[in-house]
Enzyme design. Sequence first.
Site, PDB file in Angstrom:
ATOM      1  N   TRP B 170       0.829  -1.212   0.000  1.00 10.18           N
ATOM      2  CA  TRP B 170       0.000   0.000   0.000  1.00 10.18           C
ATOM      3  C   TRP B 170       0.859   1.256   0.000  1.00 10.18           C
ATOM      4  O   TRP B 170       0.526   2.264  -0.641  1.00 10.18           O
ATOM      5  CB  TRP B 170      -1.004  -0.039   1.155  1.00 10.18           C
ATOM      6  CG  TRP B 170      -1.740  -1.348   1.171  1.00 10.18           C
ATOM      7  CD1 TRP B 170      -1.817  -2.246   2.196  1.00 10.18           C
ATOM      8  CD2 TRP B 170      -2.449  -1.955   0.065  1.00 10.18           C
ATOM      9  NE1 TRP B 170      -2.531  -3.354   1.812  1.00 10.18           N
ATOM     10  CE2 TRP B 170      -2.927  -3.208   0.509  1.00 10.18           C
ATOM     11  CE3 TRP B 170      -2.726  -1.560  -1.248  1.00 10.18           C
ATOM     12  CZ2 TRP B 170      -3.670  -4.067  -0.307  1.00 10.18           C
ATOM     13  CZ3 TRP B 170      -3.458  -2.416  -2.065  1.00 10.18           C
ATOM     14  CH2 TRP B 170      -3.927  -3.642  -1.603  1.00 10.18           C
ATOM     15  N   ASP B 171       1.986   1.216   0.697  1.00 12.36           N
ATOM     16  CA  ASP B 171       2.930   2.333   0.629  1.00 12.36           C
ATOM     17  C   ASP B 171       3.414   2.543  -0.802  1.00 12.36           C
ATOM     18  O   ASP B 171       3.540   3.671  -1.280  1.00 12.36           O
ATOM     19  CB  ASP B 171       4.163   2.047   1.495  1.00 12.36           C
ATOM     20  CG  ASP B 171       3.964   2.384   2.962  1.00 12.36           C
ATOM     21  OD1 ASP B 171       4.724   1.825   3.784  1.00 12.36           O
ATOM     22  OD2 ASP B 171       3.089   3.209   3.275  1.00 12.36           O
ATOM     23  N   ILE B 172       3.720   1.447  -1.472  1.00  3.29           N
ATOM     24  CA  ILE B 172       4.224   1.547  -2.843  1.00  3.29           C
ATOM     25  C   ILE B 172       3.154   2.136  -3.760  1.00  3.29           C
ATOM     26  O   ILE B 172       3.398   3.086  -4.513  1.00  3.29           O
ATOM     27  CB  ILE B 172       4.653   0.156  -3.365  1.00  3.29           C
ATOM     28  CG1 ILE B 172       5.845  -0.354  -2.556  1.00  3.29           C
ATOM     29  CG2 ILE B 172       4.999   0.205  -4.849  1.00  3.29           C
ATOM     30  CD1 ILE B 172       6.063  -1.844  -2.702  1.00  3.29           C
TER      31      ILE B 172
END
Lengths: 412, 412
Positions: B170-172
Site C-alpha cells: 500500500w505504501d508503494i
Amino acid sequence: MSDPRIAAAAPLAGLRIVEISSFVAAPLAGMTLAQLGAEVIRVDPVGGAADRNRWPLTEDGTSIYWAGLNKGKRSFVADLRSPEGQHLVARLITGSGPQGGILLTNTTGRDWQGYNALARVRPDLIHLEITGRGDGSTGVDYTVNAATGFPLVTGPPGHRGPVNHVVPVWDIACGLYAALAITAAVRRREATGAGSRLAIPLEDVALATASNLGFLGEAQLTGTERPRVGNALYGSYGQDFTSADGVCFMLVTLTPRHFRDLVSVTDTAEVVSALATALDADFADEGTRYRHREVLTAVFAGWFRTHSAEEIAAALSDTSILWERYRTFGELATDPRVTANPLFTDLQQPGLGTYRAAGAPISVDGTYPPARVAPQLGQHTDAVLRDDLGLTDADIARLHDTAPGATKRTNR
Amino acid sequence: MSDPRIAAAAPLAGLRIVEISSFVAAPLAGMTLAQLGAEVIRVDPVGGAADRNRWPLTEDGTSIYWAGLNKGKRSFVADLRSPEGQHLVARLITGSGPQGGILLTNTTGRDWQGYNALARVRPDLIHLEITGRGDGSTGVDYTVNAATGFPLVTGPPGHRGPVNHVVPVWDIACGLYAALAITAAVRRREATGAGSRLAIPLEDVALATASNLGFLGEAQLTGTERPRVGNALYGSYGQDFTSADGVCFMLVTLTPRHFRDLVSVTDTAEVVSALATALDADFADEGTRYRHREVLTAVFAGWFRTHSAEEIAAALSDTSILWERYRTFGELATDPRVTANPLFTDLQQPGLGTYRAAGAPISVDGTYPPARVAPQLGQHTDAVLRDDLGLTDADIARLHDTAPGATKRTNR
C-alpha cells in the site's frame, strides 16, 4: 490563460488514449488515466481478450474483475487479426488531433501496433508497452514475484517453502508506473511537441522495488539473508495479537511514544522495565525493540488474551499506538470504511447490479470524483467508427455484414 | 516549440518539488518524480526524521533503506519547530518561479505547511498530502493492510490467523498514485495556471485496490467469502511445485495452450484425459482448471518430485508455460537479472559503498536512465539557503551560530 475545460478533478481532460490490453497492469493504468479525466478507449478482439471472463464472477457468469478494472472506459471491438481491423485501430491511435496519438498496451510482437509503424504516421506518438521481463521473455505477477526474494521471507516463521502474495503487487505498481510515465510524457509533449517510446517490464518493477526498499542492497552490502519473521515488522516493533474472543489485531510502534503507550495499556511497565535492565536494552530504540520482539510479544500477549476485542479496541483507541483489527472481505464490505466512505460510489453496473465501487483514491479539494461504470464489451464500437474514424453508416453496416464478428455490433 | 531542455528521459525537467516526508510512500513518490527529471528537495528536521536510521543497516549503522528511497534528491535540513525554520521552508515551497510551488508531504496537522497558509502566498500551489485514513486518523501499511481482507486469504491453506505482506504494497501504490497526481496537476497547471489541493489516504489506496480487483464486489454481489488457497492462482491454474533437489518453482497456465504444454512436459496426458472424462471437466476452461486444482496438482507433482531443478528449468524453457524458480534475495543479488540488467547502476553511494542500485523501471527509447546517489542528510542546506533562498554568507553563518543545529551545516 485559465482553461475552464480542465477541472482540478480531471487534470487529464482532453487527452485521448487507446488501450490494447488484458489482465491487470495495463487495464489499471488505463482506468487510472480515465479516472483523472482522459478519454480512454479499450480495444478488444472479437469476443474479448483472455481476461474477459476472469474470476470472480457473478452467479450468471459476469466478470466482477473485468468490471472493476475497466471503469470509465469506452469499449471498441475489432478483428485484430485482419488487416482491416488493424488498420482501423491504427488510425484510431494516430488520429484525433494534438491530444491523441497515445497508445498503452501489454500486447507485444505485433508490428502493426508497434512504435515504428505508428510513429511513421504520427511522429509525436506516445507509445508505452508493458512487457514481462526486460529481455522480452514472458512474466506475470506470480512468476515475477517468485523471481524476487519476497515469497521466501513472507508467512509464518515455521513455514517451509514460498508464500505468494494474493494481491498482485507488481501488476498494481506496474500499472501505476505506466499511468505516470504516460502523464509525464504528455507534459513533455505539450511543452516540446515530441513523443516518447516507453517500455515497462513487469519484472523490472519488482526488482526496482526490491532495490528501493533496501532488500537487494542489504544482500549485497551485508551478505546476510533476510529472515522470515511472520507478521512482525522488520527492524521495529510491530506484531499481531489475538483477543480472548479470537479476534486478531495488528499493532505497530514506530516511535518511543507508541511503545510507551503499548506498555501502559497492557499494564506491563514493571516487567518491561525489569527486562530492559536484565537485557541491558533501551527499548526506546527501534532496532532494540525488534531484536527482543519475541520476549516483548510474550509479555504483551497476556493482556490481549484476557480481554475481548471490544475492550481492546476501546483501550487502544485512547492511545497513540498504530493499530487495526483484521477482518474478512465480507466484513469489510459492510464496514463504514466502505459503506460511509466517499471514496465509494453506489454504482449501477450493467451486468452486475448495484454495488459500492471505488474511484481513484485521490481527493481534490477534499472530495472524491465519483466512480463511473465499466462499459459492456464493444459498447462504443459503432460510435467510435462513426465519430472518431469518420465511417459512414453504410461503411459500418458493410463492416458488420462482410466480416461477421469483424467488429462487434453495439449491444450484442 | 521544441524545448531541448526537456529530454525524453527526463520529462519532468524544470520542475522544483519540495518534499517534507518520512518512511515509504512520500519518499518513494518524491524519488520517482526525481527519476523523471524533477528537482526534488527533501526537507528534514535537525538530525533527520523518524526514518533516518531505519533497517536494514550496514555494519556501521548507515541506513540502506534511506539510501534506497532518497536517490537523486537534494537534502535540506532546518529546525521545523522554530518559526524561522518554518518560514525558510515555506519560502522554499512558494518561491522558485512558475515551475516551483509544489509540496509533497506526509506530515499533517502543521498549519505552516498546510494548503491555506501556502496558497495565500502562492495561489497556483500544487499541494499533496499523504495521510493515514480518510477521516484523518492514523494508519500505516501494516495496519491498513489488516483493515482489508488480504491477510486472511494469504498464506498456506491450513494456517490460522492473518499473514501480513512483507512488501509494503500500500505504501508503494500510494507513493505512485501521489507521483501521478502531482504530474497530472502539473500538466493542468501548465495549461491553465491553476494549482491543486490533493490528498491521498493510504487506507483508501488499499480499499480502492480491493475494489478494482473485484474482492469487494465479490463480497457484495455474491455473498461468498474468498477462501485461502495458498500459492494457487485464484480462478485459474497456477501452483508451486518442488523439485527432487528441493527447489521450488511457480507455474502459471492462463491459456489452454499453457495448460496443454504443462500436461505434455509432465507426461501426464493419459491421466489428465481420464480425469477430464471421469469428472466431466473441460480443462481448457480456466475456472474448471481452478476447481479441480488439487487433483491436477497431485498429478503434476510427481514429475517435479522426480526431476532436478536443472532438468525442470530446461524442460519448461521449451514450452509456453509461464514459470519461475523461487530464490532468496541473496541469490537474486548475484543473478544476471540484477548483475546484467541495465535497470541497475553500479552506484558509489557515500555511507554505503558501491552496490548495484535500480533506477526507475521505465525505459525510454530502449534504455534506462542511470540511478543517482542519495544525498547525505543536510548535504544541500547551505546551497539551497544561498542559491534558492538568497541568503548571504553572513545570514547563513548567523543561522548556524545563533541556533546551533537550527540548520545542518553542510557535511556535518
